[in-house]
Design an enzyme around this catalytic site. Structure first.
Site, mmCIF file in Angstrom:
data_model
loop_
_atom_site.group_PDB
_atom_site.id
_atom_site.type_symbol
_atom_site.label_atom_id
_atom_site.label_comp_id
_atom_site.label_asym_id
_atom_site.label_seq_id
_atom_site.Cartn_x
_atom_site.Cartn_y
_atom_site.Cartn_z
ATOM 1 N N GLY A 11 1.016 -0.784 -0.047
ATOM 2 C CA GLY A 11 -0.416 0.084 0.108
ATOM 3 C C GLY A 11 0.426 1.214 0.125
ATOM 4 N N SER A 73 2.649 -8.505 -5.636
ATOM 5 C CA SER A 73 2.692 -9.173 -6.377
ATOM 6 C C SER A 73 2.677 -10.751 -5.384
ATOM 7 C CB SER A 73 4.472 -8.862 -6.683
ATOM 8 O OG SER A 73 4.420 -10.646 -8.055
ATOM 9 N N ASP A 130 2.536 -0.049 12.061
ATOM 10 C CA ASP A 130 2.591 -1.304 12.186
ATOM 11 C C ASP A 130 3.681 -2.234 12.668
ATOM 12 O OD1 ASP A 130 2.388 -1.529 9.607
ATOM 13 O OD2 ASP A 130 0.967 -3.527 9.984
ATOM 14 N N MET A 170 -8.535 3.742 8.748
ATOM 15 C CA MET A 170 -7.540 2.512 8.761
ATOM 16 C C MET A 170 -6.925 2.012 9.718
ATOM 17 S SD MET A 170 -6.196 2.494 4.170
ATOM 18 C CE MET A 170 -8.289 1.906 3.125
ATOM 19 N N LYS A 213 -23.306 14.744 27.297
ATOM 20 C CA LYS A 213 -22.682 15.265 25.682
ATOM 21 C C LYS A 213 -23.824 14.771 25.121
ATOM 22 C CE LYS A 213 -18.216 15.030 26.261
ATOM 23 N NZ LYS A 213 -16.914 14.011 25.836
ATOM 24 N N HIS A 254 -9.958 5.217 1.592
ATOM 25 C CA HIS A 254 -8.656 5.450 0.950
ATOM 26 C C HIS A 254 -8.042 7.290 0.851
ATOM 27 C CE1 HIS A 254 -8.722 1.604 -0.157
ATOM 28 N NE2 HIS A 254 -7.407 1.051 -0.578
HETATM 29 O O1 F6P Z 1 -1.476 -1.153 4.793
HETATM 30 C C1 F6P Z 1 -2.231 0.051 4.649
HETATM 31 C C2 F6P Z 1 -3.352 -0.245 3.770
HETATM 32 O O2 F6P Z 1 -4.166 1.147 3.874
HETATM 33 C C3 F6P Z 1 -4.472 -1.208 5.382
HETATM 34 O O3 F6P Z 1 -4.616 0.571 5.937
HETATM 35 C C4 F6P Z 1 -5.915 -0.798 4.226
HETATM 36 O O4 F6P Z 1 -6.074 -2.674 5.607
HETATM 37 C C5 F6P Z 1 -5.116 -1.789 3.311
HETATM 38 O O5 F6P Z 1 -3.720 -1.293 3.024
HETATM 39 C C6 F6P Z 1 -6.015 -1.506 1.868
HETATM 40 O O6 F6P Z 1 -5.409 -2.187 1.620
HETATM 41 P P1 F6P Z 1 -5.765 -1.588 -0.318
HETATM 42 O O7 F6P Z 1 -5.242 -0.508 -0.834
HETATM 43 O O8 F6P Z 1 -4.822 -2.590 -1.016
HETATM 44 O O9 F6P Z 1 -7.199 -2.338 -0.255
#
Ligand code: F6P
Length: 324
Positions: A11, A73, A130, A170, A213, A254
């Site tokens: 990613g 890949s 991570d 994410m 709240k 994304h």
């Molecule tokens: O590892 C980065 C990340 O954005 C994660 O946070 C998410 O789970 C994953 O990649 C999404 O992957 P893809 O873009 O292949 O759907």
């Protein structure tokens, strides 16, 4: 060592371009020929490799994505795929590699190094943070700021309508983005994969909060064991049983992967890129260049991918204290 190649894999993350730039220019500074491999391991297998010059990386430090493109890949997972990749590198005389990516990238790099012995140093490029062996990964800070900006906006509309919002961020199996955007965005509750949260706890907390709240934000890390933000919202809604209360879900997705890298990501990326090239020149291999406590450190790939990276305990405590 005279020729090295750099690639991005897995990613993409904001700051990868700053890292590529640093690798290319540090290599040239030290008299090396630098090559760019396109589409990660796929390009290594296909031979999609081009010489890079100082001008090849002009005007990219501020751009998200990766000029070298990225891919996950499946062919590189096979011995045949790795053999093709090796043959292509050998034909060009590549003697060192810089792999920019996350744990999948380093898993591949480790196997490849152990099979073919081309010295390889990694740079931690992933928004998830991570990776063991670096306090922060390249792209994490930008992703947190993107999530934070969204949470701030959601806060406005949540407050205007007295609604309860579940915001999914994410992070794959890690809760770093959730925790930091939760602290920064003043979330009432943060749900992360690293700690077990029961629906009862969320419900109890929301009921308590209703006394003070009228709106709340629950940040949910995408890897939570109870499911997606949508699924968790439904479970909570069933238990709250208050038809007057409105529940909404926003999945940030994304957008967290794109955008201009923050200053912190650009500097981290530039440091890691320089350290990777200089590490190769010093004979380092099968390891990642990261930054811990402000200093560059090299950590074996085996540890980067094998050792857990726990959340910061104080961060968890902060969320509990600040949401009362
Ligand atoms: O590892 C980065 C990340 O954005 C994660 O946070 C998410 O789970 C994953 O990649 C999404 O992957 P893809 O873009 O292949 O759907």
């Amino acid at each position: 060592m005279k020729k090295i190649a750099v690639f991005t894999s897995g990613g993409d993350s904001p700051g990868m371009n700053a890292c590529i730039r640093s690798v290319v220019r540090t290599g040239i500074f030290h008299g090396l020929e630098v090559y760019g491999i396109y589409h990660g391991y796929e390009g290594m297998i296909e031979g999609d490799i081009k010489r890079m010059y100082s001008h090849s990386v002009s005007n990219i430090v501020q751009r998200g994505g990766t000029i070298l493109k990225s891919a996950r890949s499946t062919e590189f997972r096979t011995p045949e795929g790795r053999k093709k990749a090796y043959d292509n590198l050998k034909a060009l005389g590549i003697e060192g590699l810089v792999a920019i990516g996350g744990d999948g990238t380093f898993t591949g790099a480790k196997v490849f190094y152990e099979e073919y012995g081309i010295p390889t140093v990694g740079c931690p490029g992933t928004i998830d943070n991570d990776i063991y062996g670096t306090d922060y990964t390249i792209g994490f800070d930008t992703a947190v700021n993107t999530a934070l900006e969204a949470i701030d906006k959601i806060r406005d509309t949540a407050a205007a309508h007295d609604r309860i919002f579940f915001v999914e961020v994410m992070g794959r199996d890690a809760g770093f983005i959730a925790v930091e955007s939760g602290i920064g965005g003043g979330a009432e509750f943060v749900m992360v994969p690293e700690t077990e949260t029961k629906i009862d706890q969320v419900v109890k907390s929301l009921k308590n909060l209703r006394k003070t709240k009228s709106s709340s934000i629950i940040v949910v890390a995408e890897g939570h064991s109870l499911g997606s933000a949508e699924e968790i919202m439904k479970l909570v809604k069933e238990q709250i049983k208050d038809p007057s209360k409105e529940f909404k879900v926003t999945t940030l997705g994304h957008i967290q992967r794109g955008g201009k890298p923050t200053a912190r990501d650009r500097v981290l990326a530039s440091r890691c890129g320089m350290a990777a090239v200089e590490g190769l020149l010093q004979g380092k291999t099968n390891c990642m260049a990261g930054v811990m406590k402000m200093e560059v450190v090299y950590t074996p790939f085996a540890d980067c991918i094998g050792k857990p990276k726990p959340l910061i305990a104080d961060h968890i405590k902060l969320i509990d204290i600040l949401s009362i």
